[in-house]
Design an enzyme around this catalytic site. Sequence first.
Site, mmCIF file in Angstrom:
data_model
loop_
_atom_site.group_PDB
_atom_site.id
_atom_site.type_symbol
_atom_site.label_atom_id
_atom_site.label_comp_id
_atom_site.label_asym_id
_atom_site.label_seq_id
_atom_site.Cartn_x
_atom_site.Cartn_y
_atom_site.Cartn_z
ATOM 1 C CG ASN A 282 -8.104 6.526 -5.112
ATOM 2 O OD1 ASN A 282 -8.996 5.702 -4.968
ATOM 3 N ND2 ASN A 282 -8.167 7.714 -4.561
ATOM 4 C CD GLU B 65 -4.742 4.332 -3.670
ATOM 5 O OE1 GLU B 65 -5.953 4.375 -3.403
ATOM 6 O OE2 GLU B 65 -4.282 3.759 -4.665
ATOM 7 C CB SER C 80 -7.224 0.063 1.166
ATOM 8 O OG SER C 80 -7.685 -0.596 0.007
ATOM 9 C CG ASP D 268 -8.300 5.592 -0.731
ATOM 10 O OD1 ASP D 268 -9.323 6.138 -1.185
ATOM 11 O OD2 ASP D 268 -7.833 4.539 -1.201
ATOM 12 N N GLY E 298 -13.648 -0.803 -7.294
ATOM 13 C CA GLY E 298 -14.942 -0.180 -7.034
ATOM 14 C C GLY E 298 -14.973 0.687 -5.792
ATOM 15 N N GLY E 299 -13.800 1.154 -5.354
ATOM 16 C CA GLY E 299 -13.750 2.097 -4.227
ATOM 17 C C GLY E 299 -14.438 1.533 -3.007
ATOM 18 N NE ARG F 46 -4.064 1.977 0.790
ATOM 19 C CZ ARG F 46 -5.019 2.356 -0.057
ATOM 20 N NH1 ARG F 46 -4.970 2.000 -1.336
ATOM 21 N NH2 ARG F 46 -6.033 3.077 0.365
ATOM 22 C CB THR G 3 -9.022 -0.218 -8.333
ATOM 23 O OG1 THR G 3 -8.813 1.036 -7.706
ATOM 24 C CG2 THR G 3 -8.509 -1.323 -7.411
HETATM 25 O O1 DON Z 1 -7.902 1.446 -1.741
HETATM 26 C C1 DON Z 1 -9.069 1.742 -1.992
HETATM 27 O O2 DON Z 1 -10.006 1.331 -1.348
HETATM 28 C C2 DON Z 1 -9.354 2.624 -3.183
HETATM 29 N N1 DON Z 1 -8.222 3.434 -3.484
HETATM 30 C C3 DON Z 1 -9.770 1.783 -4.345
HETATM 31 C C4 DON Z 1 -10.165 2.616 -5.515
HETATM 32 C C5 DON Z 1 -10.999 1.930 -6.504
HETATM 33 O O3 DON Z 1 -11.374 0.789 -6.365
HETATM 34 C C6 DON Z 1 -11.393 2.707 -7.690
HETATM 35 N N2 DON Z 1 -12.297 1.955 -8.520
HETATM 36 N N3 DON Z 1 -13.346 2.189 -8.864
#
Ligand code: DON
Length: 561
Positions: A391, A410, A442, A413, A462-463, A98, A371
Site C-alpha cells: 500500500n 492495506e 483493490s 483500502d 498508483g492507488g 491479497r 506498489t
Molecule cells: O490495492 C490497492 O489498490 C492499493 N493498495 C494500491 C496502492 C498503490 O498503488 C500505492 N501506489 N502509489
Amino acid sequence: MKRMQGWLALLVLGTANLLAAATQPTAGPGHAAIASAHHLATDAGFEVLAAGGNAFDAAVAVTAALAVVESSSSGIGGGGFWLLARASDGKQVMIDGRELAPAAVDAKRYLDADGKLDRDRSINGALAAGIPGEPAALVHIAQHYGRLPLAKSLAPAIRLAREGYPMEARMASMLAMRKDVMLRYPASRAVFFPHGKAPKLGALIRQPDLAKTLERLAVQGFDGFYRGPTATALVAGVRAEGGNWSLDDLANYRVKEREPLRFRYHDFELISASPPSSGGVLLATILNILEGYDFAALSRVDRVHLMVEAMRRAYRDRSYILGDPDAVAMPIKLLTSKAYAAGLRSAIRLDRATPSSALPEGAVVAGGTDTTHFSIIDAEGNIAAVTASVNLPMGSGLIVPGTGVLLNNEMDDFALAANQANAYGLIGTDANAPKPGKRMLSTMSPTIAFGKDRIAVIGTPGGSRIATMVLLGLIDFFEGGAPADFVAAKRIHHQYLPDVISAEAGALTAEEVAALRAHGHSVSESERPWGNMNAVVWDLRSQQLTAGSDPRGLVGKAEVR
Ligand code: DON
C-alpha cells in the site's frame, strides 16, 4: 442471415464476462522480456530464466527480489495479484494473494471519539496491516506453474537481502516520506535508519533477518512463513504494537485461484484483475463505454472529456458495489456488459460534464510510485502480469522484530468508516466494510491485451489511479504505441469523487484546459507525476518483443534478451 447475426450479437452481449480464454499463441517469440520497477529485480528474473525457469518462476524471482530491493512498494509482508497466461494449454488464471482482515478485526478501533477515521491507525503500525498473502502466492505459483524449486527462484532475493543492495535516490525519497513513523519501531530503525539517519546513496542496505525469513520460506514453503517461528514472531510483534493478529489468522491464509476478468474492446480480448480488485471491472466499464465512439477521430479535448465521463461512472460503481467476491454478491456480469455501458453512454453529453453528485468530496493523496508492477513474456510465450503492494510507501512502517518483514498498511483500502475517504480519496460502503477474513478492495490492474497482431502486458502502481493509468496505456497500445512511449506518456485521471480532473504537468495544453473547463469540468493542473508503469509488447508478425519501464520510477529496467 441478418436475424441470425442479431441473435448471435445478443448472445455475445449476454455473456460478456464469460468469454472463452483469450486466444493465446501456443508458440513463443523465442526470446524473453522483463520490465520491472528495479533493475536488480529484472536481473533476478533473467537469472532464473537462464537457469531453466519459465515466466512463472521468473515472476516468483522478480516478486521476491522486489520485496528486498523495493520494499517501499511491495513485499512478503504484503500481497498482490499475479495474472498468469500459459502458452502450452492456454490456461489463464489470477492468483489472488491479497491481504485479508484478521479474525479479530474491529472497525471501531480505527475511529476517533467523533467517529472520524483515525488516519494514524489506518495507515501506521500494527493495526494497519492485513494478513499477508504474497508468501503464499509465491509458494503456490512455484508449485503449480513453475518449473524450478522455490529455493532456486528465491535464491537471488535471499542473496540480495543477505549481501545488501545499494541505496538509491528513489528509496531515499520513500524513506524520507515515512521517516517519522519508521523511527517508532526498533527493527525498522535498524535496517533503514541506523544511527537515526537513512544510509547515504550507494551505501549497502543489508537485511539479514529478511534473508532468514525468505530462506525458511524457500525450504519449508507455506509453513515456513505461516506456521512455526516466523508466524510466532509475526504475531508476537504485531500484538506488542497493539495489533490483533492470531496464529490461526496466518495458518488459515489461503491464496485463491480466480478467473481473470475478461472483456473485449473492438478486436482485442483482454484479461485483467477480477474482484477483490476493482481494476478489471473499471477497465471493462470504461472501455465498453468508449467503444461506442469513433475514438481515433475525436479531438484531444473530446477524448479527454469522454474518458473522464466514463471514468466517473465506473468509479461510482466501484464506490458502492465492489468488494471481496467471497463476502459480497456483485453484478459483475452486468457491470461489464456492453448493454450496461450503452445505457451509461446514452446519458453522456459531448459538450457538458456530468457533475458527480452532491456527496462530500474526499481529500485525495495522489497515487505515487509505491506498489509495484512488472510484466514478463518468456521465450515459450508464457506471460505474467503482476501487481503487488504494501500500500503506501513503506507500508505500515513496521518491520516485525526478528523477521525482517515490513508489514503492509492495506487495511486502509477497506471502507473502515462508510463514506469517509481513505488515503486515496476513495469512498466505500458495506460492500467494502472490514469483516473477519475478508479481502479489502483493490484497484491493482495487471492486464494482458491479446490482439490479432500484438499482445500487451501492462500495469502500474498508483492507488486509485491505477486503472485509469492502465486505461491510458491500453489506448496508446490499441493505437499502435510502443511501450517505451506509453509508460512515459503524461496522465490524466478522474475517480468520481472528488469531482475533478487531475492532470500531470504537460498532459493538457492551456487551450485544452480552458475547453474542458468550458464543458463544466474542474481541472487540477500540474500535479506531481504519478505511476510507475512497466509494460511489454509482443509483435506476433515479427516475433519482436519490446519493453518499457516508466522513467518516473528512476530505477526500473525493461530488457529484452
Ligand atoms: O490495492 C490497492 O489498490 C492499493 N493498495 C494500491 C496502492 C498503490 O498503488 C500505492 N501506489 N502509489
